[in-house]
Design a protein around this motif. Sequence first.
Motif, PDB file in Angstrom:
ATOM      1  N   ASN A 136       0.840  -1.197   0.000  1.00 37.77           N
ATOM      2  CA  ASN A 136       0.000   0.000   0.000  1.00 37.77           C
ATOM      3  C   ASN A 136       0.879   1.252   0.000  1.00 37.77           C
ATOM      4  N   PRO A 137       0.528   2.239  -0.822  1.00 38.53           N
ATOM      5  CA  PRO A 137       1.352   3.459  -0.876  1.00 38.53           C
ATOM      6  C   PRO A 137       1.208   4.265   0.417  1.00 38.53           C
ATOM      7  N   HIS A 138       2.249   4.990   0.720  1.00 42.46           N
ATOM      8  CA  HIS A 138       2.252   5.839   1.912  1.00 42.46           C
ATOM      9  C   HIS A 138       2.643   7.251   1.486  1.00 42.46           C
ATOM     10  N   ILE A 139       1.833   8.251   1.918  1.00 46.34           N
ATOM     11  CA  ILE A 139       2.098   9.651   1.565  1.00 46.34           C
ATOM     12  C   ILE A 139       2.652  10.356   2.799  1.00 46.34           C
ATOM     13  N   SER A 140       3.717  11.098   2.606  1.00 42.29           N
ATOM     14  CA  SER A 140       4.296  11.918   3.675  1.00 42.29           C
ATOM     15  C   SER A 140       4.360  13.368   3.212  1.00 42.29           C
ATOM     16  N   GLY A 141       4.464  14.277   4.166  1.00 44.83           N
ATOM     17  CA  GLY A 141       4.511  15.702   3.855  1.00 44.83           C
ATOM     18  C   GLY A 141       3.332  16.461   4.411  1.00 44.83           C
ATOM     19  N   PHE A 142       2.396  15.749   5.076  1.00 42.54           N
ATOM     20  CA  PHE A 142       1.219  16.380   5.656  1.00 42.54           C
ATOM     21  C   PHE A 142       1.377  16.643   7.155  1.00 42.54           C
ATOM     22  N   GLU A 143       2.590  16.531   7.653  1.00 40.87           N
ATOM     23  CA  GLU A 143       2.773  16.614   9.096  1.00 40.87           C
ATOM     24  C   GLU A 143       2.324  17.963   9.650  1.00 40.87           C
ATOM     25  N   ASN A 144       2.517  19.049   8.900  1.00 33.78           N
ATOM     26  CA  ASN A 144       2.155  20.389   9.362  1.00 33.78           C
ATOM     27  C   ASN A 144       1.259  21.068   8.329  1.00 33.78           C
ATOM     28  N   PRO A 145       0.276  21.865   8.784  1.00 33.89           N
ATOM     29  CA  PRO A 145      -0.552  22.618   7.833  1.00 33.89           C
ATOM     30  C   PRO A 145       0.285  23.623   7.051  1.00 33.89           C
ATOM     31  N   VAL A 146      -0.239  24.023   5.903  1.00 33.09           N
ATOM     32  CA  VAL A 146       0.450  24.968   5.022  1.00 33.09           C
ATOM     33  C   VAL A 146      -0.370  26.250   4.963  1.00 33.09           C
ATOM     34  N   ARG A 147       0.316  27.389   4.999  1.00 28.32           N
ATOM     35  CA  ARG A 147      -0.376  28.671   4.900  1.00 28.32           C
ATOM     36  C   ARG A 147      -0.807  28.959   3.461  1.00 28.32           C
ATOM     37  N   ASP A 148      -1.855  29.729   3.349  1.00 29.81           N
ATOM     38  CA  ASP A 148      -2.361  30.152   2.040  1.00 29.81           C
ATOM     39  C   ASP A 148      -1.245  30.829   1.246  1.00 29.81           C
ATOM     40  N   GLY A 149      -1.030  30.353  -0.006  1.00 30.40           N
ATOM     41  CA  GLY A 149      -0.012  30.920  -0.873  1.00 30.40           C
ATOM     42  C   GLY A 149       1.337  30.248  -0.781  1.00 30.40           C
ATOM     43  N   GLU A 150       1.520  29.344   0.165  1.00 31.46           N
ATOM     44  CA  GLU A 150       2.808  28.662   0.292  1.00 31.46           C
ATOM     45  C   GLU A 150       2.845  27.408  -0.585  1.00 31.46           C
ATOM     46  N   THR A 151       4.030  26.765  -0.642  1.00 32.41           N
ATOM     47  CA  THR A 151       4.241  25.570  -1.452  1.00 32.41           C
ATOM     48  C   THR A 151       4.481  24.380  -0.536  1.00 32.41           C
ATOM     49  N   THR A 153       5.488  20.058  -0.593  1.00 31.84           N
ATOM     50  CA  THR A 153       6.004  18.920  -1.361  1.00 31.84           C
ATOM     51  C   THR A 153       5.605  17.638  -0.654  1.00 31.84           C
ATOM     52  N   LEU A 154       4.917  16.752  -1.379  1.00 31.76           N
ATOM     53  CA  LEU A 154       4.428  15.488  -0.837  1.00 31.76           C
ATOM     54  C   LEU A 154       5.194  14.342  -1.487  1.00 31.76           C
ATOM     55  N   THR A 155       5.394  13.257  -0.742  1.00 30.47           N
ATOM     56  CA  THR A 155       6.119  12.083  -1.230  1.00 30.47           C
ATOM     57  C   THR A 155       5.257  10.846  -1.046  1.00 30.47           C
ATOM     58  N   CYS A 156       5.177  10.029  -2.114  1.00 30.66           N
ATOM     59  CA  CYS A 156       4.442   8.764  -2.067  1.00 30.66           C
ATOM     60  C   CYS A 156       5.436   7.624  -2.302  1.00 30.66           C
TER      61      CYS A 156
END
Length: 446
Positions: A136-151, A153-156
């Motif tokens: 099963n795939p695992h996605i990382s990069g959601f540990e902290n919320p992102v502010r409006d207008g920021e970038t 990067t997510l990893t699967c």
Amino acid sequence: MAFPSAPSALWIVSLLTVLFTAAVHSNIFNDDDPLQPVTSDETVSVGGTVTLTCRVAESDNSSLQWSNPAQQTLYFGEKRALRDIRIQLHRSTPMELSITISDVQLSDEGEYTCSIFTMPVRTARATVTVLGVPGNPHISGFENPVRDGETVTLTCTSTGSKPPAKLRWYKGTEQVEGRDDLVVQDDPTFNVSSKLTLEVNAGDDNIPIVCAVDHPSLAPGDKRSEQALRVLYSPEVYISPGEMMPIEGQKFSLRCLGKGNPEPTDYSWVRKDGELPPLSKADSAVLSFLMLNKSDNGVYVCHADNGIGKGMGEYTLQVQDDARNLTDDAHNRTDTTAMSTSSGVDHAVIGGVVAVIVFILLCLLIVLGRYLIRHKGTYLTHEAKGSDDAPDADTAIINAEGGHSGAEDKKEQKTQRSRGQEGVFHLDGGQSGGGNERGGSFKRCG
């Protein structure tokens, strides 16, 4: 002991090689040989079951045999040779030998051999390919919320695939392109990872990001992972009135509604053209008016703060007249309208009656005029007819209408009327116009 010379030994080895090659060639490529076994390659996923089948067109009562890639005999006819409970006999006849292998592992991959012990021995090979099922795939990069207008990067990542899997990214239901997959071999399987970079805004909050695995061992969508984006953004503010209509002398309230992430907790109220009215009270998100007045008219502004940013909303207050005055005005307008309508109806009726009367009078005048014209013409005609032998106009008309005898009758009637007038006596004993000698008065009708 004498040994063959080197040239003789070389000649013998060459002859044996030619014979072996011919034998193998005849075993594999002679399709017209009815005793040549026939097999097929198979593909199976790890944990699955594969069936290996070997057939001949004719039988000379020779036995068929299956061997594994390590050249260990699995079955010789109906007899089990290797004690592996995963390997079972499926069918055994003089012209077919089929076996099954369950719970297939990656180590089971390779070439399996089917042989028939004729003279010479004939063989056929079947290649079994074992697919490594990706995890099963695992996605990382959601540990902290992102502010409006920021970038962000997510990893699967997906492991254990063979051959290497393909990873696909989706934002909601729309497929988006990530970077090229990174493949790392972990013999005999592969680990695959992919990265996705997004510039987020407030509308992306709670949008699902999906990573799906594409592999021959899987049906589309069998293995996927989903994670919702968390975007921090300033509140959007709008103001909602608590009552349907602001009426003078009544209570009224405004509620400030702020939508943001996180939800705003700090609210403040101001009035654009001055201070808040003395009979108003601001309590966090609610502004209350105890008794409305026309002086409360104006633009009211609510500020909301959620720590990420501030938002504001406006509401223009226009106080309406007292409800009783509105009712009286409406009643008066209704009465005026009714009177106007009644007056209009009366005028229409009167106008209609006058028109009818005028029409009737005109008709009467026309009829009377025509009658007078006809009567005058008849009178003149009759007068002309009787004027020849009549002493006056009346006698002339009588003579014209009734002839001579009629004229005599008319004269007699006139004489009698004259006599009646003469026979009038007065009470004083006098006689007027003739009568008897007695007193009294009488009138003779004749």
